[in-house]
Scaffold this active site. Structure first.
Site, PDB file in Angstrom:
ATOM      1  N   MET A   1      -2.780   9.152  12.299  1.00 33.53           N
ATOM      2  CA  MET A   1      -3.671   9.171  11.427  1.00 33.53           C
ATOM      3  C   MET A   1      -4.793  10.162  12.123  1.00 33.53           C
ATOM      4  SD  MET A   1      -4.591   5.373  10.601  1.00 33.53           S
ATOM      5  CE  MET A   1      -4.920   4.920  12.198  1.00 33.53           C
TER       6      MET A   1
ATOM      7  N   ASP B   1       0.578  -1.349  -0.154  1.00 38.11           N
ATOM      8  CA  ASP B   1       0.299   0.147  -0.336  1.00 38.11           C
ATOM      9  C   ASP B   1       0.691   0.780  -0.271  1.00 38.11           C
ATOM     10  OD1 ASP B   1       1.155   0.315   2.813  1.00 38.11           O
ATOM     11  OD2 ASP B   1      -0.789  -0.978   3.472  1.00 38.11           O
TER      12      ASP B   1
ATOM     13  N   LYS C   1      -4.630   2.777   0.075  1.00 41.78           N
ATOM     14  CA  LYS C   1      -4.778   2.787   1.390  1.00 41.78           C
ATOM     15  C   LYS C   1      -4.491   4.292   2.105  1.00 41.78           C
ATOM     16  CE  LYS C   1      -5.297  -0.193   5.013  1.00 41.78           C
ATOM     17  NZ  LYS C   1      -5.217  -1.119   6.276  1.00 41.78           N
TER      18      LYS C   1
HETATM   19  N1  SAH Z   1       2.009   0.868  10.582  1.00 39.37           N
HETATM   20  C1  SAH Z   1       2.283   1.574  10.811  1.00 39.37           C
HETATM   21  C2  SAH Z   1       0.913   3.333  10.816  1.00 39.37           C
HETATM   22  C3  SAH Z   1      -0.398   2.563  10.136  1.00 39.37           C
HETATM   23  S1  SAH Z   1      -1.471   3.996  10.081  1.00 39.37           S
HETATM   24  C4  SAH Z   1       3.476   2.513  11.559  1.00 39.37           C
HETATM   25  O1  SAH Z   1       3.638   0.890  12.324  1.00 39.37           O
HETATM   26  O2  SAH Z   1       3.472   3.129  11.945  1.00 39.37           O
HETATM   27  C5  SAH Z   1      -0.768   5.566   9.454  1.00 39.37           C
HETATM   28  C6  SAH Z   1      -0.633   6.543  10.096  1.00 39.37           C
HETATM   29  O3  SAH Z   1       0.611   5.990  10.271  1.00 39.37           O
HETATM   30  C7  SAH Z   1      -0.401   8.085   9.205  1.00 39.37           C
HETATM   31  O4  SAH Z   1      -1.610   8.211   9.195  1.00 39.37           O
HETATM   32  C8  SAH Z   1       0.649   8.588   9.968  1.00 39.37           C
HETATM   33  O5  SAH Z   1       0.266   8.895  10.859  1.00 39.37           O
HETATM   34  C9  SAH Z   1       1.615   7.330  10.421  1.00 39.37           C
HETATM   35  N2  SAH Z   1       2.444   7.138   9.694  1.00 39.37           N
HETATM   36  C10 SAH Z   1       2.753   5.881   8.930  1.00 39.37           C
HETATM   37  N3  SAH Z   1       4.330   6.247   8.490  1.00 39.37           N
HETATM   38  C11 SAH Z   1       4.835   7.336   8.487  1.00 39.37           C
HETATM   39  C12 SAH Z   1       5.473   7.865   8.068  1.00 39.37           C
HETATM   40  N4  SAH Z   1       6.413   7.921   7.878  1.00 39.37           N
HETATM   41  N5  SAH Z   1       5.455   9.761   8.706  1.00 39.37           N
HETATM   42  C13 SAH Z   1       5.000  10.246   9.209  1.00 39.37           C
HETATM   43  N6  SAH Z   1       3.815   9.697   9.795  1.00 39.37           N
HETATM   44  C14 SAH Z   1       3.734   8.562   8.955  1.00 39.37           C
END
Ligand code: SAH
Length: 498
Positions: A171, A35, A57
């Site tokens: 998020m 995604d 997504k």
């Molecule tokens: N499983 C992922 C999170 C998924 S939910 C993890 O462990 O990081 C998706 C959210 O994660 C996004 O809306 C944002 O808030 C955050 N996110 C994921 N990657 C990011 C990045 N590189 N920079 C900033 N926020 C990030």
């Protein structure tokens, strides 16, 4: 055959933050389902015939609904395929990885989970924010900001506001007003530092720092967008000292690399590792010529006193032919090997050959000066080289002794780049690098009539005097020229350009 599913955490974005185990899964998969938050650079590592399925997504804009994603994963595995489901960050941190794995359990499909670095911790780290710190926070909480109404009730805002630990909302941008209001209402100090980290760990990472009471307004004003992390807590203060990532030399700089696709990785890798973004626009392609003549001269190599290599490609193709002939570097016995510069010498060294003559400056003029000191009229020199290269060296050496040139290859336009050239040059790139005259000529050709317009405002960096002359012949301005004509020389220009 029974399939298997690997639920792999790809880390927060920087491709090197993927685990070795995750990479292993990518390399052996028949299908990869990914995604938006999983960096698609990983796809290069997959098997040639691997099938890629993009399931989108974005928090409010799922391209495939979750149950369909689950179905695709299960279906591919039931077909007997090895499937990697690649997810941003860690698969079990708000990625619905738990649900995906439960479906696999229910279907009786074999699965393994490969944890990843979550953006909630790794993303903060790259923004210079340690999630805990003895002076500021002895606990942390990772909270989803994308709350359904019933979930909002589930969150104990009072506890979060009063726990003193670091709060990280994922998020949460769309819900920021609610989040900051609730925390203040429940007693968190309105002056508590807040940071927004967008696209954490990628070249385009951006961090905005404010405090709780101004969080919403500042996010609006600075146009903070998803994906972003919201960090609430005193640990944000340490960023002033620990912000290693955004302080790197090329942070946020976009650099076009025009070298041949096969050779661009060295420069691109260097740019990326210093925080820049290498945009590959390979304008030249190496095409091997028929090697009948080269084979003949290799057979006659004993009759020569010198062999001159003027490029990495020349070396590579020479050895390819040598290998095809069932020979090896022992053919150089008694022959002096001359190399035009560092890259060419390095390529020779890879094959165990240490060049006898390498000039001080890496240009043909300098090599000629060096060779002139020892070459005699009775010598015979072989130069296997590109059809498009300059005549200078051969012409000058011919004034002294017998010289045979073999055009072992030519550089042609990489047609694949025609389609993307305009978009690349119209985007917000800062530098365009030229590592030979043919990169200049071909870029101009590919860019078409409007080439001057397309290159306007971009800093043109040249590897050396010959390339600079070609740039100027097209009526363009050389921004800076490398002091030493090597890839490192080009890097030095970029790094020192403050
Ligand atoms: N499983 C992922 C999170 C998924 S939910 C993890 O462990 O990081 C998706 C959210 O994660 C996004 O809306 C944002 O808030 C955050 N996110 C994921 N990657 C990011 C990045 N590189 N920079 C900033 N926020 C990030």
């Amino acid at each position: 055959m029974k399939g298997k599913v690997y639920l792999v955490g790809a880390g927060p974005g920087d491709t090197k933050l993927m685990t070795l185990k995750g990479l292993e899964c990518i390399k052996k998969s028949d299908v990869i389902i990914y995604d938006r938050l999983a960096n698609d650079k990983f796809l290069k590592e997959a098997k040639e015939d691997c099938e890629f399925i993009y399931v989108g997504k974005k928090s409010s804009n799922h391209i495939l609904p979750q149950d369909m994603i689950n179905e695709v994963i299960a279906q591919k595995a039931l077909e007997g395929k090895i499937v990697t489901r690649l997810k941003g960050g860690d698969p079990y941190v708000f990625g619905r990885g738990g649900e995906e794995a439960e479906v696999l359990y229910d279907e009786g499909i074999d699965f393994e989970i490969v944890p990843g670095i979550t953006s909630a911790i790794g993303g903060l780290c790259y923004a210079g924010i340690p999630i805990t710190h003895r002076d500021y926070a002895s606990s942390f909480h990772v909270i989803t900001g994308h709350l359904r109404e019933d979930e909002d009730k589930e969150i104990n805002w009072n506890a979060l506001a009063n726990c003193k630990g670091t709060l990280v909302f994922l998020m949460g941008i769309g819900n920021l007003k609610h989040i900051s209001d609730r925390l203040i209402e429940e007693g968190r100090d309105p002056k508590t530092p807040v940071a927004f980290v967008s696209w954490a760990t990628r070249y385009n990472q951006r961090t905005v720092v404010t405090d709780l009471e101004n969080a919403y307004e500042v996010a609006q004003e600075k146009k903070v967008k998803a994906p972003s992390l919201i960090v609430v807590g005193d640990v944000v203060k340490v960023r002033d000292k620990l912000n290693f990532f955004e302080n790197r030399d090329l942070f946020g700089k976009k650099v076009v690399v025009t070298r041949a696709r096969k050779q661009s990785s060295d420069l691109s890798e260097k740019i990326n590792s210093l925080g820049g973004k290498a945009v590959e626009l390979p304008v030249i392609k190496i095409e091997k010529n028929d090697d009948t003549e080269l084979r003949k001269e290799i057979e006659n190599l004993r009759d020569y006193t010198h062999i001159v290599f003027t490029s990495r490609n020349g070396v590579e193709l020479f050895f390819e032919t040598l290998d095809d002939m069932g020979l090896d570097s022992r053919v150089f016995f008694g022959v002096k090997v001359c190399s035009i510069g560092a890259g060419t010498s390095e390529e020779l060294m890879k094959r165990g050959i240490k060049a006898d003559i390498v000039p001080e400056r890496f240009v043909a003029e300098s090599l000629f000066e060096e060779m002139k000191k020892t070459v005699k009229s009775s010598d015979r020199i072989l130069i296997p080289r590109s059809e498009n290269a300059r005549e200078f060296l051969a012409d000058k050496l011919k004034e002294i002794c017998e010289v045979t040139e073999v055009f072992s290859y030519k550089t042609v336009i990489d047609e694949k780049s025609r389609e993307i050239a305009e978009d690349v040059l119209k985007s917000d790139v800062d530098y365009v690098t030229f590592t030979s005259s043919s990169t200049v000529k071909n870029l101009v050709e590919i860019a078409g009539e409007n080439y001057k317009e397309l290159l306007e405002g971009k800093k043109l960096v040249s590897i050396g005097p010959v390339t600079s002359r070609t740039i100027e012949e097209f009526g363009l301005e050389v921004y800076k020229e490398a002091e030493v004509s090597t890839i490192q020389g080009v890097m030095d220009v970029l790094v020192n350009d403050k």
